[in-house]
Design an enzyme around this catalytic site. Structure first.
Site, PDB file in Angstrom:
ATOM      1  N   GLY A  38       0.824  -1.190   0.000  1.00  0.00           N
ATOM      2  CA  GLY A  38       0.000   0.000   0.000  1.00  0.00           C
ATOM      3  C   GLY A  38       0.864   1.248   0.000  1.00  0.00           C
ATOM      4  O   GLY A  38       2.063   1.209   0.315  1.00  0.00           O
ATOM      5  N   CYS A  39       0.266   2.392  -0.358  1.00  0.00           N
ATOM      6  CA  CYS A  39       1.017   3.640  -0.437  1.00  0.00           C
ATOM      7  C   CYS A  39       1.472   4.125   0.938  1.00  0.00           C
ATOM      8  O   CYS A  39       2.643   4.479   1.125  1.00  0.00           O
ATOM      9  CB  CYS A  39       0.184   4.710  -1.136  1.00  0.00           C
ATOM     10  SG  CYS A  39      -1.523   4.857  -0.539  1.00  0.00           S
ATOM     11  N   TYR A  40       0.557   4.121   1.911  1.00  0.00           N
ATOM     12  CA  TYR A  40       0.941   4.554   3.259  1.00  0.00           C
ATOM     13  C   TYR A  40       2.041   3.671   3.850  1.00  0.00           C
ATOM     14  O   TYR A  40       3.025   4.181   4.407  1.00  0.00           O
ATOM     15  CB  TYR A  40      -0.274   4.558   4.185  1.00  0.00           C
ATOM     16  CG  TYR A  40      -1.188   5.743   4.048  1.00  0.00           C
ATOM     17  CD1 TYR A  40      -0.730   7.045   4.269  1.00  0.00           C
ATOM     18  CD2 TYR A  40      -2.531   5.582   3.721  1.00  0.00           C
ATOM     19  CE1 TYR A  40      -1.574   8.138   4.161  1.00  0.00           C
ATOM     20  CE2 TYR A  40      -3.382   6.668   3.610  1.00  0.00           C
ATOM     21  CZ  TYR A  40      -2.907   7.954   3.836  1.00  0.00           C
ATOM     22  OH  TYR A  40      -3.747   9.032   3.735  1.00  0.00           O
TER      23      TYR A  40
END
Length: 352
Positions: A155-157
């Site tokens: 995921g990006c986070y």
């Protein structure tokens, strides 16, 4: 010129799907031969994303129309919504043992099925396939990615948050019981589907926290940080939505172990990533901005000594659609196919 790998993109009508198209069109070793969409099936890509009008691309088709046993495809990118990918990927892997897959959803990121059920609200429907998945953070799992049949793109986070923390935890340079991650993302992270919370009037001229104390990406943070530290690590993680199209900034607060300084922590991170092509560490005291990485596959990291002697502030920035999603997926594709890791990803950040 060597034979080009034939690529399929499932979910090409979304933001991450279109970003894959943007990157792969300039990749010298691949050819996009198949693209799917749900509501947009049957349409040319140029009608869905006019910026691709000058390029010869296959029309969008439905996933159900594909016979994977005969499809001339070497690698599949799955850019489908969470919860919809498990059965699709299972059917592909059952039909063809030689197809490689890079999945951009969250469906195969968690190694513990109980964690998946807890965070996503239902049992995992492809546990046999889950066992083959490798968490696709190249800086941490490069060797395993190279030999994997299924890569679970992070995921990006988590990408923005794990990379600065990993070297510090590995060297046991920080305390593990009070890590705080305060992160901000552009609206494209919510996807392209029409949602009230993503409307212009809902997000412009304001900022708000969401998923407070319960965002699903917390599970990825817990998993990877604990793996690195060799013991359970639960960080406090709070995401915020920013009125911008793309970009992500994570401000992480850590407590240095006794005797450690901000300079020590900076040196650990700088040394760990000295040879990494997509990680740049700023001089001590400097911090990045999202505009410094827009459109690139870079993560830029900066460290600052807090006013409290043993506290250090770590700031990291990525483009949530590139290093946070599609760019990292192409990076993983390069590793799986045996190409140079940076191939097709040399774009410099776009500014202004």
């Amino acid at each position: 010129m060597a034979t080009k790998a034939k690529i399929a993109i499932l979910g090409a009508s979304g933001y991450t799907g279109s970003e894959l198209v943007r990157l792969l069109l300039r990749h010298p070793r691949v050819e996009i031969v198949l693209m799917t969409a749900d509501r947009k099936a049957g349409q040319p890509m140029a009608e869905v994303f006019p910026q691709f009008a000058p390029f010869a691309l296959p029309d969008l088709v439905s996933i159900d129309s594909i016979d994977w046993k005969t499809a001339a495809v070497d690698l599949v990118f799955c850019a489908l919504p969470h919860g919809t990918t498990q059965t699709v990927i299972a059917s592909i892997m059952k039909a063809r043992a030689d197809i490689k897959i890079v999945d951009l959803s969250a469906d195969f990121r968690l190694t513990n099925p109980a964690d998946y059920a807890r965070w996503y609200g239902h049992e995992h429907h492809a546990l046999d396939v889950q066992q083959e998945a490798v968490y696709g953070l190249p800086e941490l799992h490069r060797a395993a990615i190279k030999t994997s049949r299924l890569v679970a793109n992070p995921g990006c986070y988590p990408t923005c948050s794990i990379l600065p923390l990993a070297p510090l935890l590995k060297k046991k340079a920080i305390e593990t019981d009070n890590i705080v991650v305060d992160a901000k993302s552009g609206v494209s992270g919510a996807g392209r589907a029409a949602k009230e919370g993503s409307l212009y009037c809902e997000v412009t001229e304001g900022i708000h926290a969401y998923g407070v104390a319960g965002h699903r990406h917390s599970s990825e943070l817990d998993q990877e940080l604990s793996l690195i530290a060799g013991k359970p690590v639960i960080a406090t993680f709070t995401p915020h939505l920013m009125p911008m199209s793309r970009g992500m900034l994570a401000t992480t607060y850590v407590t240095a172990k006794r005797g450690r300084t901000a300079a020590d922590l900076h040196g650990i991170i700088a040394q760990a990533y000295a040879r990494e092509p997509f990680v740049h560490v700023l001089p001590l005291g400097q911090t990045p901005q999202t505009r410094h990485v827009r459109g690139s596959n870079l993560i830029i990291i900066g460290l600052v000594q807090d006013r409290v002697p043993n506290r250090v502030i770590v700031v990291s920035a990525i483009d949530n659609l590139v290093k946070g999603a599609s760019g990292q997926a192409v990076e993983n594709m390069n590793l799986v196919l045996g190409y140079p890791e940076t191939l097709g990803l040399e774009q410099i950040a776009l500014f202004p």
